[in-house]
Design a protein around this motif. Structure first.
Motif, PDB file in Angstrom:
ATOM      1  N   GLY A 176     -47.959 -12.230  13.666  1.00  0.00           N
ATOM      2  CA  GLY A 176     -46.989 -12.139  13.215  1.00  0.00           C
ATOM      3  C   GLY A 176     -46.755 -11.954  11.971  1.00  0.00           C
ATOM      4  O   GLY A 176     -47.322 -11.287  10.633  1.00  0.00           O
ATOM      5  N   GLU A 177     -45.726 -12.315  12.144  1.00  0.00           N
ATOM      6  CA  GLU A 177     -45.139 -12.288  10.588  1.00  0.00           C
ATOM      7  C   GLU A 177     -45.357 -13.195   9.371  1.00  0.00           C
ATOM      8  O   GLU A 177     -45.080 -13.789   8.004  1.00  0.00           O
ATOM      9  CB  GLU A 177     -43.478 -12.389  10.115  1.00  0.00           C
ATOM     10  N   GLY A 178     -45.556 -14.879  10.155  1.00  0.00           N
ATOM     11  CA  GLY A 178     -46.128 -16.150   9.400  1.00  0.00           C
ATOM     12  C   GLY A 178     -47.083 -15.526   8.480  1.00  0.00           C
ATOM     13  O   GLY A 178     -47.908 -14.373   8.624  1.00  0.00           O
ATOM     14  N   PRO A 179     -47.965 -16.330   8.391  1.00  0.00           N
ATOM     15  CA  PRO A 179     -48.989 -16.525   7.120  1.00  0.00           C
ATOM     16  C   PRO A 179     -49.975 -16.898   7.462  1.00  0.00           C
ATOM     17  O   PRO A 179     -50.308 -16.404   8.662  1.00  0.00           O
ATOM     18  CB  PRO A 179     -48.287 -17.807   5.827  1.00  0.00           C
ATOM     19  N   ARG A 197     -42.363 -21.792   2.732  1.00  0.00           N
ATOM     20  CA  ARG A 197     -42.692 -21.415   4.484  1.00  0.00           C
ATOM     21  C   ARG A 197     -42.591 -22.486   5.508  1.00  0.00           C
ATOM     22  O   ARG A 197     -43.237 -23.542   5.400  1.00  0.00           O
ATOM     23  CB  ARG A 197     -43.882 -20.789   3.947  1.00  0.00           C
ATOM     24  N   PRO A 198     -42.350 -22.098   6.383  1.00  0.00           N
ATOM     25  CA  PRO A 198     -42.419 -22.961   7.482  1.00  0.00           C
ATOM     26  C   PRO A 198     -43.803 -22.756   7.951  1.00  0.00           C
ATOM     27  O   PRO A 198     -44.529 -24.720   8.835  1.00  0.00           O
ATOM     28  CB  PRO A 198     -41.524 -22.284   9.034  1.00  0.00           C
ATOM     29  N   GLU A 199     -44.323 -22.276   7.551  1.00  0.00           N
ATOM     30  CA  GLU A 199     -45.900 -22.904   8.038  1.00  0.00           C
ATOM     31  C   GLU A 199     -47.143 -22.326   6.876  1.00  0.00           C
ATOM     32  O   GLU A 199     -46.847 -21.225   6.150  1.00  0.00           O
ATOM     33  CB  GLU A 199     -46.481 -21.793   9.022  1.00  0.00           C
ATOM     34  N   THR A 222     -33.837 -31.249   7.308  1.00  0.00           N
ATOM     35  CA  THR A 222     -35.525 -32.368   6.996  1.00  0.00           C
ATOM     36  C   THR A 222     -36.081 -31.106   6.906  1.00  0.00           C
ATOM     37  O   THR A 222     -35.862 -29.678   8.594  1.00  0.00           O
ATOM     38  CB  THR A 222     -35.784 -32.892   8.248  1.00  0.00           C
ATOM     39  N   VAL A 223     -37.011 -30.201   6.523  1.00  0.00           N
ATOM     40  CA  VAL A 223     -38.082 -29.278   5.954  1.00  0.00           C
ATOM     41  C   VAL A 223     -39.315 -29.537   6.606  1.00  0.00           C
ATOM     42  O   VAL A 223     -39.437 -30.181   5.963  1.00  0.00           O
ATOM     43  CB  VAL A 223     -37.748 -28.780   4.807  1.00  0.00           C
ATOM     44  N   THR A 283     -46.114 -31.673   8.971  1.00  0.00           N
ATOM     45  CA  THR A 283     -46.639 -31.683  10.013  1.00  0.00           C
ATOM     46  C   THR A 283     -48.503 -30.967   9.770  1.00  0.00           C
ATOM     47  O   THR A 283     -48.470 -30.126   9.639  1.00  0.00           O
ATOM     48  CB  THR A 283     -46.431 -30.990  11.630  1.00  0.00           C
ATOM     49  N   ILE A 284     -49.691 -31.867   9.973  1.00  0.00           N
ATOM     50  CA  ILE A 284     -50.706 -31.601   9.075  1.00  0.00           C
ATOM     51  C   ILE A 284     -52.370 -31.443   9.862  1.00  0.00           C
ATOM     52  O   ILE A 284     -52.058 -32.196  10.848  1.00  0.00           O
ATOM     53  CB  ILE A 284     -51.936 -32.095   7.538  1.00  0.00           C
TER      54      ILE A 284
END
Length: 296
Positions: A176-179, A197-199, A222-223, A283-284
């Motif tokens: 998809g469009e995510g990293p 970025r969210p991810e 919250t980010v 969240t790692i």
């Protein structure tokens, strides 16, 4: 009537040449004798094997992994005493030489594509291309008798398959469009909330995320930031006056989260003004390497 003369005896059948076992060489070696052992088994010059390992290492870093796997899987060759004959070398194989040459050509072409085009093949692409070349070599060896070292090609293909599975297990690939994951060092320094970025994902390499330029007053909710990291060091810097919640899933390596070794809620220095609503939630998911989360 005369009796027919008996047929001439059949010529003796020469036994096939004795092939040495696939073992690491004790005499032709620079590191562990892997290339020398492959050369003795396949009849291909050890220089070609060494060049192949170097090419794979420069291409995607997989040459070292393949060499180490072979080092572990191949037993050491016997020590020859004085007067004991050494095992005869394997027959020279045009199929093996052509396969190794084709492997180097394909890897070189993929390096050019990765460097000079937007296409990022990644380590899995390099391994898949190398595995394809070895597979074609095995197909060609089926039509060549007594000179095609199928065992050597099968061993090389097996190691490439194991390396491909290993790379797939530690690399983070997203559709998809995510990293998108990959190999190499990555550094991100967003200056506004909209640029975050969210991810963030990386298969192998060092990842640095610097959030110190973010103005906490601009954060209304919250980010959430998810970080999926395969292998390498991870360094995250947050603003000094930000409340942060860290959810950490760590594999192998050291962890330093604001001076602690695990996650949790970390308010700004002035705890009296904290409303327990974090500005950042990290969240790692990290597999191999060191993790450090600190304030600017």
């Amino acid at each position: 009537m005369t009796a027919a003369s008996p047929p001439p005896p059949a010529p003796p059948v020469e036994p096939p040449p004795v092939r040495p076992a696939l073992r690491r060489s004790r005499t032709d070696k620079y590191a562990g004798g892997v290339a020398g052992g492959l050369a003795q088994y396949s009849g291909v010059d050890p220089l070609l094997w060494r060049v192949g390992f170097v090419a794979l290492t420069l291409a995607g870093g997989t040459g070292i992994a393949i060499y180490l796997l072979l080092w572990l899987l191949m037993p050491a060759g016997p020590r020859h005493t004085d007067g004991a004959p050494a095992a005869p070398p394997g027959p020279r194989s045009p199929v093996a030489g052509i396969t190794v040459a084709g492997l180097l050509i394909v890897v070189g072409l993929m390096v050019l594509v990765t460097r000079y085009t937007p296409l990022d093949l990644g380590p899995r692409g390099f391994l898949a291309g190398a595995l394809l070349v070895v597979g074609l070599g095995l197909v060609a060896s089926a039509f060549v008798r007594n000179r095609a070292p199928r065992g050597g090609l099968i061993a090389l293909g097996s190691v490439l398959t194991l390396a491909l599975l290993f790379t797939s297990s530690v690399s983070a690939w997203h559709d998809g469009e995510g990293p998108r994951g990959g190999v190499g060092d990555r550094s991100y320094e967003p200056s506004t909330v909209a640029q975050i970025r969210p991810e963030y994902a990386l298969g192998a390499g060092n990842l640095e995320l610097d959030l110190s330029e973010i103005d906490v007053d601009d954060i209304r909710q919250t980010v959430d930031i998810a970080i999926d990291h395969g292998a390498g060091d991870l360094e995250i810097t947050v603003p000094e006056d930000a409340d942060v919640r860290v959810v950490l899933d760590q594999g192998i390596g050291d962890v330093d989260v604001f001076g602690q070794s695990d996650g949790g809620f970390f308010p700004a220095e002035d705890e009296d003004e904290s409303d327990n609503r974090p500005e950042f939630r990290l969240t790692i998911d990290h597999q191999v390497g060191n993790v450090e989360v600190s304030r600017a």
